[in-house]
Design an enzyme around this catalytic site. Structure first.
Site, PDB file in Angstrom:
ATOM      1  N   HIS A 226       8.199 -83.863  39.646  1.00  0.00           N
ATOM      2  CA  HIS A 226       6.781 -83.911  39.228  1.00  0.00           C
ATOM      3  C   HIS A 226       6.445 -82.878  38.149  1.00  0.00           C
ATOM      4  O   HIS A 226       5.414 -82.977  37.495  1.00  0.00           O
ATOM      5  CB  HIS A 226       5.841 -83.808  40.443  1.00  0.00           C
ATOM      6  CG  HIS A 226       5.715 -82.466  41.064  1.00  0.00           C
ATOM      7  ND1 HIS A 226       6.306 -82.148  42.275  1.00  0.00           N
ATOM      8  CD2 HIS A 226       5.064 -81.339  40.674  1.00  0.00           C
ATOM      9  CE1 HIS A 226       6.000 -80.903  42.593  1.00  0.00           C
ATOM     10  NE2 HIS A 226       5.258 -80.384  41.642  1.00  0.00           N
TER      11      HIS A 226
ATOM     12  N   ASP B 252      11.903 -86.087  44.412  1.00  0.00           N
ATOM     13  CA  ASP B 252      11.162 -85.082  43.645  1.00  0.00           C
ATOM     14  C   ASP B 252      12.063 -83.990  43.074  1.00  0.00           C
ATOM     15  O   ASP B 252      11.743 -82.804  43.136  1.00  0.00           O
ATOM     16  CB  ASP B 252      10.049 -84.465  44.513  1.00  0.00           C
ATOM     17  CG  ASP B 252       8.936 -83.847  43.659  1.00  0.00           C
ATOM     18  OD1 ASP B 252       9.075 -83.851  42.431  1.00  0.00           O
ATOM     19  OD2 ASP B 252       7.943 -83.360  44.230  1.00  0.00           O
TER      20      ASP B 252
ATOM     21  N   SER C 216       6.281 -74.963  42.197  1.00  0.00           N
ATOM     22  CA  SER C 216       7.099 -76.165  42.281  1.00  0.00           C
ATOM     23  C   SER C 216       8.405 -76.032  41.512  1.00  0.00           C
ATOM     24  O   SER C 216       8.406 -75.659  40.343  1.00  0.00           O
ATOM     25  CB  SER C 216       6.339 -77.363  41.721  1.00  0.00           C
ATOM     26  OG  SER C 216       5.227 -77.630  42.515  1.00  0.00           O
TER      27      SER C 216
END
Length: 445
Positions: A17, A48, A126
């Protein structure tokens, strides 16, 4: 903005992402002001994860790679390293492992194993590593909305599955599925009805994806007792580590594509053992559409598109309640009957004299063109292009019909495109395929 870390082979691991729908990616080392151009080598939206490569040798000077470790046990401490909220200085957050279980990966809407920790994971974190000792225990990737200080990290088995797949085939290969929908057999009467002995445990097969290998082997109402020799409990779980349990889907997803698995089952009171080939299965209605432009085809102002979940997401946060009920049900429950199948809908009508009165039929599924059932958007495109009759007929959901004079509609198409300043009647993926098929037919003639 996101975080990442170096793994073996001069590669950077981060979240999908972070680089989804990317056009240009720059990376910089901790403590360095210089930004270097990076190429995205592989992206796995389901898990992901993404791998980046940097060609510039200067970037790699003095860089060491991190080693992947094991799944941490409950109550073990991990340190999440990254750049939360896009800050310039590195941040280290300590957390304790509170749970290991299959979890919904928000980005790719898939169900894979994840580690829950009691440390906040904020935007910017992230893709950063979760370190335990000197090794990586996982990759930080999402938090639990509505809860305080609950974050999730992608565990090493999922990371290794992704990396090994890319190394072996040069691209992302996906996660396997048996294509089954199963029901727990916790009710005593249900178990008796299917002839299960008191010591037997397993799950009931209720639905099988027609495109899976299991479709030709398993049957509805089979009871799956064991997967690869591991007994399945009545609630669908299998033993995992020290007195922990995990759903048997995890064993399936960790298989390599085209690998076989042995399945022991109960059918009509008799036990059987079968071998099933596992591979990734695509849903009829795609869950995400990252890194590609939407497909469309316009004819006489009628805009045809394949149904996707992102299309339904345009109805807002409450899309499940506000999008057309029938489309929503099909998107979430209907299974493909053949490969490359798509659900095609009439998304809107660009007004013109030729299509007046048809605007109320927007958002209905298109079933047939001139009596022929359509497989996908490319097939619809071909059927319209090859129409030899005076009238062109579309059969839609709810038994609605659109009829057009074919020659008038062709003339109207260019007029409507010009009025709405639309440069092409179809998306580039369809026009490229059409050009190939036209050149093939020209060479054969």
């Amino acid at each position: 903005m996101g975080s990442g870390f170096v793994i073996h082979g001069k590669k950077i691991l981060t979240n999908a992402h972070v680089v989804a729908d990317h056009t240009f990616v720059l990376v910089r080392k901790h403590g360095s002001p210089t930004k270097y151009r990076a190429e995205v080598q592989a992206v796995g939206h389901e898990c992901d994860l993404a791998i980046l490569v940097v060609e510039n040798e200067e970037f790699w000077k003095g860089m060491n790679f991190l080693e992947l470790g094991d799944i941490p046990f409950l109550q073990e401490a991990v340190a999440v390293v990254g750049y939360p909220q896009g800050g310039d200085n590195i941040s280290v957050t300590k957390g304790v492992v509170s749970r290991v279980e299959p979890t919904q990966y928000v980005h790719g809407a898939s169900q894979l194993m994840a580690i829950q920790i009691d440390a906040a994971i904020n935007p910017g974190n992230s893709g950063g590593p979760a370190i335990m000792g000197t090794k990586v225990a996982g990759v930080a990737f999402q938090n639990l909305s509505g809860a305080e200080n609950i974050g999730y990290i992608i565990p090493v088995p999922v990371i290794k599955h992704f990396i090994n797949g890319v190394e072996e085939s040069g691209k992302y290969v996906g996660f396997c599925s048996m294509g089954l929908s199963c029901q727990p057999t916790e009710n005593v009467q249900l178990r008796k009805h299917f002839g299960m002995c008191p010591e037997m445990t397993g799950v009931l097969v209720s639905k099988i994806n027609p495109l899976s290998d299991a479709h030709s082997v398993l049957k509805k109402d089979d009871i799956i007792l064991a997967f690869d020799g591991v007994p399945i409990a009545n609630d669908g779980t299998v033993p995992f580590r020290n007195r922990e349990r995990i759903t048997f889907d995890h064993l399936v997803s960790m298989k390599k594509p085209n690998e076989t698995a042995s399945v022991r089952l109960l059918r009509g009171g008799e036990e059987h053992e079968f071998c099933i080939t596992l591979r990734p299965l695509q849903p009829l209605v795609p869950v995400h559409q990252f890194d590609k432009l939407p497909s469309y085809y316009i004819f006489a102002g009628l805009v045809f598109v394949p149904l996707t979940q992102p299309y339904l997401h345009e109805y807002g946060e409450e899309w499940y309640n506000t999008s057309p009920r029938r489309l929503c049900e099909r998107a979430l429950r209907e299974q493909p009957k053949k490969a490359a199948q798509q659900l095609i809908i009439l998304s809107q009508v660009l007004m013109d004299d030729i299509n007046a009165g048809y605007e109320r039929l927007a958002e209905l599924q298109v079933k047939k063109v001139n009596g022929i059932e359509i497989d996908n958007l490319k097939h619809l495109c071909q059927l319209v292009g090859n129409c030899s009759s005076e009238s062109l007929r579309f059969d839609l959901d709810e038994d609605r019909v659109i009829a057009l004079n074919y020659q008038s509609a062709k003339v109207a198409t260019s007029r409507i495109l010009k009025r709405h300043r639309i440069p092409a009647a179809m998306s580039s993926d369809l026009s490229a395929e059409q050009n190939i098929s036209e050149s093939e037919s020209a060479s054969s003639s």
